[in-house]
Design a protein around this motif. Structure first.
Motif, PDB file in Angstrom:
ATOM      1  N   ASP A  33      -6.504  -5.361  -2.593  1.00 16.56           N
ATOM      2  CA  ASP A  33      -6.199  -4.207  -2.163  1.00 16.56           C
ATOM      3  C   ASP A  33      -5.846  -3.246  -3.587  1.00 16.56           C
ATOM      4  OD1 ASP A  33      -6.050  -2.209  -0.421  1.00 16.56           O
ATOM      5  OD2 ASP A  33      -3.684  -2.379  -0.052  1.00 16.56           O
ATOM      6  N   VAL A  34      -5.316  -3.645  -4.534  1.00 14.40           N
ATOM      7  CA  VAL A  34      -5.126  -2.784  -5.543  1.00 14.40           C
ATOM      8  C   VAL A  34      -6.271  -2.454  -6.408  1.00 14.40           C
ATOM      9  CG1 VAL A  34      -4.182  -3.171  -7.908  1.00 14.40           C
ATOM     10  CG2 VAL A  34      -2.621  -3.497  -6.199  1.00 14.40           C
ATOM     11  N   LEU A  35      -7.301  -3.449  -6.348  1.00 16.96           N
ATOM     12  CA  LEU A  35      -8.641  -3.036  -7.085  1.00 16.96           C
ATOM     13  C   LEU A  35      -9.242  -2.123  -6.689  1.00 16.96           C
ATOM     14  CD1 LEU A  35      -9.997  -6.771  -7.784  1.00 16.96           C
ATOM     15  CD2 LEU A  35      -9.272  -5.163  -9.570  1.00 16.96           C
ATOM     16  N   PHE A  36      -9.035  -1.872  -5.237  1.00 15.17           N
ATOM     17  CA  PHE A  36      -9.699  -0.692  -4.641  1.00 15.17           C
ATOM     18  C   PHE A  36      -8.901   0.391  -4.138  1.00 15.17           C
ATOM     19  CE2 PHE A  36     -12.305  -4.474  -3.303  1.00 15.17           C
ATOM     20  CZ  PHE A  36     -13.518  -4.165  -3.654  1.00 15.17           C
ATOM     21  N   ASN A  37      -7.931   0.489  -5.301  1.00 12.33           N
ATOM     22  CA  ASN A  37      -6.999   1.877  -4.988  1.00 12.33           C
ATOM     23  C   ASN A  37      -6.284   1.969  -3.688  1.00 12.33           C
ATOM     24  OD1 ASN A  37      -7.742   2.863  -7.534  1.00 12.33           O
ATOM     25  ND2 ASN A  37      -9.678   4.022  -6.779  1.00 12.33           N
ATOM     26  N   ASP A  38      -5.753   0.773  -3.142  1.00 12.29           N
ATOM     27  CA  ASP A  38      -4.910   0.499  -1.975  1.00 12.29           C
ATOM     28  C   ASP A  38      -5.750   1.224  -0.720  1.00 12.29           C
ATOM     29  OD1 ASP A  38      -2.751  -0.514  -3.414  1.00 12.29           O
ATOM     30  OD2 ASP A  38      -1.698   1.242  -3.732  1.00 12.29           O
ATOM     31  N   SER A  39      -7.025   1.082  -0.560  1.00  9.35           N
ATOM     32  CA  SER A  39      -7.608   1.595   0.656  1.00  9.35           C
ATOM     33  C   SER A  39      -7.387   0.862   1.762  1.00  9.35           C
ATOM     34  CB  SER A  39      -9.203   1.493   0.489  1.00  9.35           C
ATOM     35  OG  SER A  39      -9.512   0.406   0.130  1.00  9.35           O
ATOM     36  N   MET A  40      -7.106  -0.502   1.873  1.00  8.66           N
ATOM     37  CA  MET A  40      -6.602  -1.243   2.909  1.00  8.66           C
ATOM     38  C   MET A  40      -5.320  -0.710   3.531  1.00  8.66           C
ATOM     39  SD  MET A  40      -8.070  -4.915   2.654  1.00  8.66           S
ATOM     40  CE  MET A  40      -7.455  -5.808   1.243  1.00  8.66           C
ATOM     41  N   LYS A  41      -4.526  -0.698   2.566  1.00  9.94           N
ATOM     42  CA  LYS A  41      -2.956  -0.310   2.766  1.00  9.94           C
ATOM     43  C   LYS A  41      -2.892   0.893   3.275  1.00  9.94           C
ATOM     44  CE  LYS A  41       1.527   0.114   0.413  1.00  9.94           C
ATOM     45  NZ  LYS A  41       2.155   0.199  -0.921  1.00  9.94           N
ATOM     46  N   ASN A  42      -3.594   1.724   2.784  1.00 12.40           N
ATOM     47  CA  ASN A  42      -3.502   3.166   3.101  1.00 12.40           C
ATOM     48  C   ASN A  42      -4.177   3.423   4.660  1.00 12.40           C
ATOM     49  OD1 ASN A  42      -2.052   4.160   0.821  1.00 12.40           O
ATOM     50  ND2 ASN A  42      -4.177   4.648  -0.015  1.00 12.40           N
ATOM     51  N   SER A  43      -5.175   2.847   4.846  1.00 14.05           N
ATOM     52  CA  SER A  43      -5.780   3.062   6.228  1.00 14.05           C
ATOM     53  C   SER A  43      -4.850   2.192   7.323  1.00 14.05           C
ATOM     54  CB  SER A  43      -7.329   2.447   6.137  1.00 14.05           C
ATOM     55  OG  SER A  43      -7.264   1.238   6.026  1.00 14.05           O
ATOM     56  N   PHE A  44      -4.515   1.161   6.909  1.00 13.25           N
ATOM     57  CA  PHE A  44      -3.991   0.401   8.062  1.00 13.25           C
ATOM     58  C   PHE A  44      -2.396   1.028   8.326  1.00 13.25           C
ATOM     59  CE2 PHE A  44      -6.344  -3.508   6.919  1.00 13.25           C
ATOM     60  CZ  PHE A  44      -7.293  -3.314   8.032  1.00 13.25           C
ATOM     61  N   GLU A  45      -1.710   1.608   7.059  1.00 11.33           N
ATOM     62  CA  GLU A  45      -0.539   2.036   7.485  1.00 11.33           C
ATOM     63  C   GLU A  45      -0.635   3.343   8.205  1.00 11.33           C
ATOM     64  OE1 GLU A  45       1.201   2.753   3.550  1.00 11.33           O
ATOM     65  OE2 GLU A  45       2.561   0.911   3.913  1.00 11.33           O
ATOM     66  N   SER A  46      -1.659   4.269   8.030  1.00 17.51           N
ATOM     67  CA  SER A  46      -2.145   5.183   9.027  1.00 17.51           C
ATOM     68  C   SER A  46      -2.436   4.982  10.513  1.00 17.51           C
ATOM     69  CB  SER A  46      -3.101   6.223   8.294  1.00 17.51           C
ATOM     70  OG  SER A  46      -4.217   5.447   8.424  1.00 17.51           O
ATOM     71  N   VAL A  47      -3.086   3.776  10.677  1.00 11.92           N
ATOM     72  CA  VAL A  47      -3.574   3.511  11.937  1.00 11.92           C
ATOM     73  C   VAL A  47      -2.660   2.758  12.725  1.00 11.92           C
ATOM     74  CG1 VAL A  47      -5.209   2.291  13.131  1.00 11.92           C
ATOM     75  CG2 VAL A  47      -5.988   3.532  11.235  1.00 11.92           C
ATOM     76  N   MET A  48      -1.958   1.676  11.872  1.00  8.61           N
ATOM     77  CA  MET A  48      -0.930   0.807  12.903  1.00  8.61           C
ATOM     78  C   MET A  48       0.236   0.632  11.724  1.00  8.61           C
ATOM     79  SD  MET A  48      -3.166  -2.111  14.488  1.00  8.61           S
ATOM     80  CE  MET A  48      -4.720  -2.401  13.231  1.00  8.61           C
ATOM     81  N   PRO A  49       1.244   1.577  11.889  1.00  4.36           N
ATOM     82  CA  PRO A  49       2.306   1.283  10.873  1.00  4.36           C
ATOM     83  C   PRO A  49       3.128   0.442  11.590  1.00  4.36           C
ATOM     84  CG  PRO A  49       2.278   3.274  11.952  1.00  4.36           C
ATOM     85  CD  PRO A  49       1.012   2.860  12.261  1.00  4.36           C
ATOM     86  N   ILE A  50       4.114  -0.331  10.835  1.00  6.05           N
ATOM     87  CA  ILE A  50       5.003  -1.468  11.428  1.00  6.05           C
ATOM     88  C   ILE A  50       6.188  -0.890  10.890  1.00  6.05           C
ATOM     89  CG2 ILE A  50       5.857  -3.712  11.461  1.00  6.05           C
ATOM     90  CD1 ILE A  50       3.223  -4.666  11.139  1.00  6.05           C
ATOM     91  N   ASN A  51       7.251  -0.516  11.718  1.00  5.42           N
ATOM     92  CA  ASN A  51       8.530   0.066  11.304  1.00  5.42           C
ATOM     93  C   ASN A  51       9.654  -0.946  11.234  1.00  5.42           C
ATOM     94  OD1 ASN A  51       7.295   2.654  10.380  1.00  5.42           O
ATOM     95  ND2 ASN A  51       7.522   3.113  12.499  1.00  5.42           N
ATOM     96  N   VAL A  52       9.440  -2.181  10.881  1.00 10.05           N
ATOM     97  CA  VAL A  52      10.538  -2.962  10.717  1.00 10.05           C
ATOM     98  C   VAL A  52      10.894  -3.447   9.418  1.00 10.05           C
ATOM     99  CG1 VAL A  52      11.305  -5.312  11.591  1.00 10.05           C
ATOM    100  CG2 VAL A  52       9.893  -4.002  13.154  1.00 10.05           C
ATOM    101  N   ASP A  53      12.085  -3.595   9.115  1.00 11.68           N
ATOM    102  CA  ASP A  53      12.633  -3.832   7.706  1.00 11.68           C
ATOM    103  C   ASP A  53      12.325  -4.978   7.140  1.00 11.68           C
ATOM    104  OD1 ASP A  53      13.889  -1.207   7.759  1.00 11.68           O
ATOM    105  OD2 ASP A  53      15.806  -1.967   8.388  1.00 11.68           O
ATOM    106  N   SER A  54      12.264  -5.925   7.838  1.00  7.78           N
ATOM    107  CA  SER A  54      11.965  -7.316   7.290  1.00  7.78           C
ATOM    108  C   SER A  54      10.409  -7.703   7.194  1.00  7.78           C
ATOM    109  CB  SER A  54      12.835  -8.377   8.066  1.00  7.78           C
ATOM    110  OG  SER A  54      12.251  -8.339   9.399  1.00  7.78           O
TER     111      SER A  54
END
Length: 111
Positions: A33-54
């Protein structure tokens, strides 16, 4: 020793490989994901965020897919699964070593 003990040992082995490979695959997913400029992280956080601390802030489907591939390899045999796990661990360690070596050339020595 008995069929029940063999059944328990088989499922214990499957559980061990899935948990062991999940940590390696999660690190591999982070590096990819870091190699692709966090594209997976950004797209998944915008579509399906998880708001649980642990928990993670997003579901990691790349790590899930690779873990399922490991599970399928284990279903074909422990030898093949062990080989696949060793290959992915080697790739993970190679990426870490590359980052360390490349960073040592870019870093400034305080001495």
């Amino acid at each position: 020793m008995g069929e029940f003990v063999a059944f328990l040992m088989g499922w214990t082995l499957i559980l061990e490989y899935v948990i062991g490979s999940a940590s390696v695959v999660r690190a591999l997913s982070t590096y990819v994901d870091v190699l692709f400029n966090d594209s997976m992280k950004n797209s998944f956080e915008s579509v399906m965020p998880i708001n649980v601390d642990s928990l993670s802030s997003y579901p990691d489907f790349f790590a899930l897919a690779v873990t399922l591939i490991f599970s399928a390899a284990l279903a074909f045999g422990a030898k093949e699964s062990s080989m696949a796990n060793n290959i992915f661990t080697l790739v993970n360690l190679s990426v870490v070593l590359f980052v360390i070596i490349a960073g040592s050339f870019k870093g400034k020595c305080p001495f």
